[in-house]
Write a protein that holds these residues in place. Structure first.
Motif, PDB file in Angstrom:
ATOM      1  N   SER A   1       0.637   3.933  -3.021  1.00  0.00           N
ATOM      2  CA  SER A   1       0.103   5.258  -2.675  1.00  0.00           C
ATOM      3  C   SER A   1       1.175   6.344  -2.815  1.00  0.00           C
ATOM      4  CB  SER A   1      -0.471   5.252  -1.262  1.00  0.00           C
ATOM      5  OG  SER A   1       0.520   4.917  -0.306  1.00  0.00           O
ATOM      6  N   ALA A   2       2.422   6.040  -2.400  1.00  0.00           N
ATOM      7  CA  ALA A   2       3.493   7.026  -2.540  1.00  0.00           C
ATOM      8  C   ALA A   2       3.796   7.297  -4.012  1.00  0.00           C
ATOM      9  CB  ALA A   2       4.752   6.540  -1.824  1.00  0.00           C
ATOM     10  N   TYR A   3       3.742   6.268  -4.832  1.00  0.00           N
ATOM     11  CA  TYR A   3       3.962   6.430  -6.268  1.00  0.00           C
ATOM     12  C   TYR A   3       2.880   7.332  -6.869  1.00  0.00           C
ATOM     13  CZ  TYR A   3       4.084   5.076 -11.232  1.00  0.00           C
ATOM     14  OH  TYR A   3       4.132   5.081 -12.608  1.00  0.00           O
TER      15      TYR A   3
ATOM     16  N   ALA B   1      -4.017  -4.586  -3.900  1.00  0.00           N
ATOM     17  CA  ALA B   1      -3.157  -3.673  -4.652  1.00  0.00           C
ATOM     18  C   ALA B   1      -3.930  -3.001  -5.780  1.00  0.00           C
ATOM     19  CB  ALA B   1      -1.946  -4.433  -5.201  1.00  0.00           C
ATOM     20  N   LYS B   2      -4.789  -3.762  -6.453  1.00  0.00           N
ATOM     21  CA  LYS B   2      -5.639  -3.178  -7.486  1.00  0.00           C
ATOM     22  C   LYS B   2      -6.574  -2.141  -6.883  1.00  0.00           C
ATOM     23  CE  LYS B   2      -6.335  -4.003 -11.202  1.00  0.00           C
ATOM     24  NZ  LYS B   2      -5.873  -3.399 -12.480  1.00  0.00           N
TER      25      LYS B   2
ATOM     26  N   ARG C   1       0.825  -1.208   0.000  1.00  0.00           N
ATOM     27  CA  ARG C   1       0.000   0.000   0.000  1.00  0.00           C
ATOM     28  C   ARG C   1       0.861   1.262   0.000  1.00  0.00           C
ATOM     29  NH1 ARG C   1      -3.916   1.881   4.979  1.00  0.00           N
ATOM     30  NH2 ARG C   1      -4.701   3.796   4.020  1.00  0.00           N
ATOM     31  N   THR C   2       1.930   1.267   0.801  1.00  0.00           N
ATOM     32  CA  THR C   2       2.821   2.419   0.844  1.00  0.00           C
ATOM     33  C   THR C   2       3.470   2.646  -0.513  1.00  0.00           C
ATOM     34  OG1 THR C   2       3.284   2.074   3.197  1.00  0.00           O
ATOM     35  CG2 THR C   2       4.881   3.363   1.950  1.00  0.00           C
TER      36      THR C   2
ATOM     37  N   PHE D   1      -8.402   1.183   2.808  1.00  0.00           N
ATOM     38  CA  PHE D   1      -8.354   0.131   3.821  1.00  0.00           C
ATOM     39  C   PHE D   1      -6.951  -0.456   3.931  1.00  0.00           C
ATOM     40  CE2 PHE D   1      -9.401  -2.191  -0.086  1.00  0.00           C
ATOM     41  CZ  PHE D   1      -8.506  -3.253  -0.037  1.00  0.00           C
ATOM     42  N   ALA D   2      -6.691  -1.122   5.045  1.00  0.00           N
ATOM     43  CA  ALA D   2      -5.417  -1.815   5.267  1.00  0.00           C
ATOM     44  C   ALA D   2      -5.650  -3.315   5.220  1.00  0.00           C
ATOM     45  CB  ALA D   2      -4.820  -1.424   6.617  1.00  0.00           C
TER      46      ALA D   2
END
Length: 705
Positions: free
Chosen positions: A388-390, A451-452, A384-385, A528-529
């Motif tokens: 999201s950072a990308y 991831a999607k 997720r990091t 969500f995580a």
């Protein structure tokens, strides 16, 4: 957090202000951080902040510098996080567009290490058993005898005259165990007792058929029973024909097997077992000997898995359901434990044989087996990091590339270096985000779909030839399910793909594969995580993907049956008698009864397609269908079958179904025990049946005897 970045002697472009904005940190660009600018690293090492160094090539040098720098905290207190920006994109054709990817890789490197977990401890005193022809076994034993206590198990050959090592021979029955606990069983039935043999060679010279070799065992197929050998061995008395076979067993810490056929047939061999057939080259032989010399002492490894028996769909009532983890384990570490006497319907995982590949957790439909180190939330947080950072840094159409820490990382590095030297090689594209894991099989469908949902365009897995064939099959099955699911929801393109590259010879193919066109993704990234429970993560991902699907689809989406964790149960109403045995067998509460009336209900969201209901059904009335129902109705119970209740002929209270009671009456009507009044009692409820028994006047009683 302190981040140190270096352009590696200006061989890759760095947009330092953009990277700083993405990380929320003021960054300084270095040119030779590992050489002339090393004092900048030492100054950062003295600080109290966590440290990220954007260089993996010189990680060993930086560690040594940190240890030698006065005031630098110990590495076990403040570890240094290393991340590769160079080969993963800085040396590619799209290096100028790789800033969002670099920001994502740096952000993921800033995450804390996973929490410690329980460990499995190996204890080895260095007792080594070498199995094979004597001359080769003795030659290799000489290379480690100064460190290890060597014993030999001879399978022929010619031994040296001097007795340097204990030698055993016979019929090898079994080798089992792991580092520090190998149990070896064999039977001795040869006329020559090696413990009594003095190696005087008198028997070898005396045998007219040459049936005795320098392994000091008699070839009974060549022996003609002259017994000349017995005569010359009169004093030692080592030769005795007709000797009863004797069973032996002994424990060793290490095993070096020189036979062509190994003692273990699974893909992942146990720790402490080394197989060197005659075809092994010098490099493999040297590697095995060096590793053997190091395996003395006490060693620990994490318990990579966590098992929750209450979620397991392996079996119920001696019926085998889901067996996916047992079938796929390449280390033979998982065993079935269906035992009616002990009332066990579970599996058992041996932590000493487990190699931490995580394939069992990937194929487990319920989450009963979960990857524990790092945990699913830890792994999900990294993905997720990264995504999201990308995206936050301006990146588009991210493709997450999972690869192994060793072979996979080496291939990515080779591709980046090839791109810096050969202009025909593109290197890792700017949108491809490499993510290393302990094993590529440790992540599966629920994390890929998550991831999607977080905004990734695609998820790729890089296979390097080190994976067991069943792992590749399972990953391929899960990718087929994921692609069918997303395409059914209207997301165009190929979302999941298994890439194959073994070594540098396949770099051109890998380079081309990484240029694949992006696939459609969600318009709004999820927040969500990843949850500790596998099914919870899967449902969160599905809910988001369905809510933001390009097209509203209310038609069930057919999925491949192999490996599907989603689907429904179909009931043949003509066969089903509503005995409800399937309800008690269902481990996921997908099948339900109705306490108020004869009904079989089903909640599709809970179904894991384990098949226990199908195997339990006495009428063969059930079958599975893999699919996704993209409606909220999949979360609500629905009636699969219902029947007219059968009322007690005495009090009228319903106690079964009409079809079920009629089927029972039809089967028992011809039985001698159920004639007349006894047959009528089958039409009564339990209470009335007891009352009728005690009030009947034509029944024999114990007091009448």
């Amino acid at each position: 957090m302190t981040t140190l970045i270096c352009n590696c002697n200006r061989t890759m472009p760095l947009d330092v202000p953009a990277l700083g904005r993405a990380l929320g940190e003021t960054l300084t660009e270095h040119t030779t951080l590992c050489r002339r600018e090393a004092p900048a690293f030492q100054q950062a090492a003295r600080g109290g902040d966590d440290l990220v160094v954007a260089c993996t090539q010189e990680s060993r040098l930086f560690v040594e510098l940190a240890e030698q720098t006065e005031g630098s905290p110990p590495l076990d207190v403040r570890p240094i996080h290393f991340v590769n920006l160079r080969e993963t994109g800085g040396w590619g054709r799209e290096a100028q567009q790789a800033t969002p990817k670099m920001a994502a890789l740096l952000a993921a490197a800033r995450l804390p290490e996973p929490e410690p977990v329980p460990t499995a401890t190996y204890k080895s005193a260095g007792r080594l058993l070498v199995i094979g022809p004597l001359e080769r076994a003795e030659a290799l034993a000489a290379q480690v005898a100064d460190t290890l206590q060597v014993s030999l198990f001879a399978t022929g050959g010619a031994g040296m005259q001097a007795r340097r090592y204990p030698v055993m021979a016979g019929r090898l029955a079994r080798v089992s165990g792991w580092l520090g606990a190998f149990d070896v069983s064999w039977a001795t039935d040869n006329p020559i007792d090696l413990d009594l043999c003095t190696r005087c060679n008198a028997c070898v010279s005396a045998c007219p058929e040459g049936a005795i070799g320098l392994d000091y065992q008699i070839d009974l197929n060549a022996c003609k029973s002259h017994r000349d050998c017995v005569k010359v061995c009169d004093a030692p008395g080592a030769i005795q024909f007709g000797r009863d076979a004797t069973e032996h067993s002994e424990r060793f810490d290490l095993v070096l097997d020189l036979r062509d056929a190994p003692a273990f047939t699974q893909h992942a061999l146990p720790q402490g077992y080394f197989h060197l057939p005659t075809s092994a080259d010098a490099t493999a032989q040297l590697s095995a000997l060096l590793k053997l010399r190091e395996l003395v002492g006490e060693f620990e490894k994490p318990k990579f898995f966590q098992y929750k028996a209450k979620l397991c769909a392996h079996g119920r009532n001696e019926q085998l359901g889901c067996n996916a983890c047992v079938d796929i384990c390449s280390a033979s570490a998982i065993q079935s434990r269906l035992d009616s006497d002990a009332k066990r319907n579970q599996i058992e995982v041996n932590p000493y044989l487990c190699v931490g590949c995580g394939a069992c957790t990937t194929v487990c439909p319920t989450g009963a087996l979960s990857y524990h180190y790092p945990s699913a939330p830890d792994q999900g947080r990294r993905v997720r990091t990264l995504v999201s950072a990308y995206t936050k840094a301006g990146g588009k159409a991210a493709a997450v590339l999972f690869h192994s820490q060793q072979a996979g990382s080496a291939l990515i590095s080779d591709l980046g270096r090839a791109a810096s030297l050969d202009k025909s090689i593109n290197g890792v594209p700017a949108r491809v985000l490499p993510l290393a894991g302990w094993h590529t099989a440790s992540l599966g469908l629920e994390v890929w779909l998550a991831a999607k949902a977080w905004g990734a365009s695609q998820v790729w897995v890089l296979a390097t030839g080190e994976e067991a064939p069943d792992y590749l099959r399972a990953l391929g099955e899960q990718m087929a399910i994921g692609n069918a699911l997303l395409q059914g929801l209207g997301y165009a393109g190929e979302h999941f793909r298994l890439l194959h590259a073994r070594d540098a010879r396949d770099l051109a193919t890998l380079d081309a594969d990484l240029r694949a066109a992006p696939a459609a993704t969600v318009s709004v990234p999820a927040a969500f995580a990843v949850q500790a429970e596998k099914r919870a993560t899967l449902e969160l991902a599905l809910d988001h993907l369905m809510a933001h699907a390009p097209q509203r689809n209310e038609t069930p989406i057919a999925l491949p049956a192999a490996g599907s964790p989603l689907g429904q149960v179909l009931v043949d109403a003509n066969k089903c008698t509503l005995c409800l045995s399937c309800v008690s067998a269902c481990p996921a509460s997908a099948l339900l009864d109705n306490p108020d009336r004869p009904q079989l209900r089903f909640t599709e969201k809970n179904c894991v397609q384990c098949g226990l209901c199908v195997k339990t059904c006495p009428e063969d009335a059930l079958q599975l269908q893999a699919r996704l129902l993209p409606l909220d109705a999949r979360k609500q119970p629905r009636v699969l079958n219902e029947a007219q209740p059968y009322g007690c002929i005495r009090c009228g209270k319903p106690f079964g179904t009409l079809k079920g009671v009629e089927a029972m009456l039809g089967r028992l009507a011809g039985h001698s025990m159920f004639q007349g009044a006894a047959l009528e009692r089958l039409k009564m409820c339990g209470d009335c049946r007891v009352i009728d028994l005690h009030t009947a006047t034509n029944e024999s009683r114990i007091t009448d005897l």
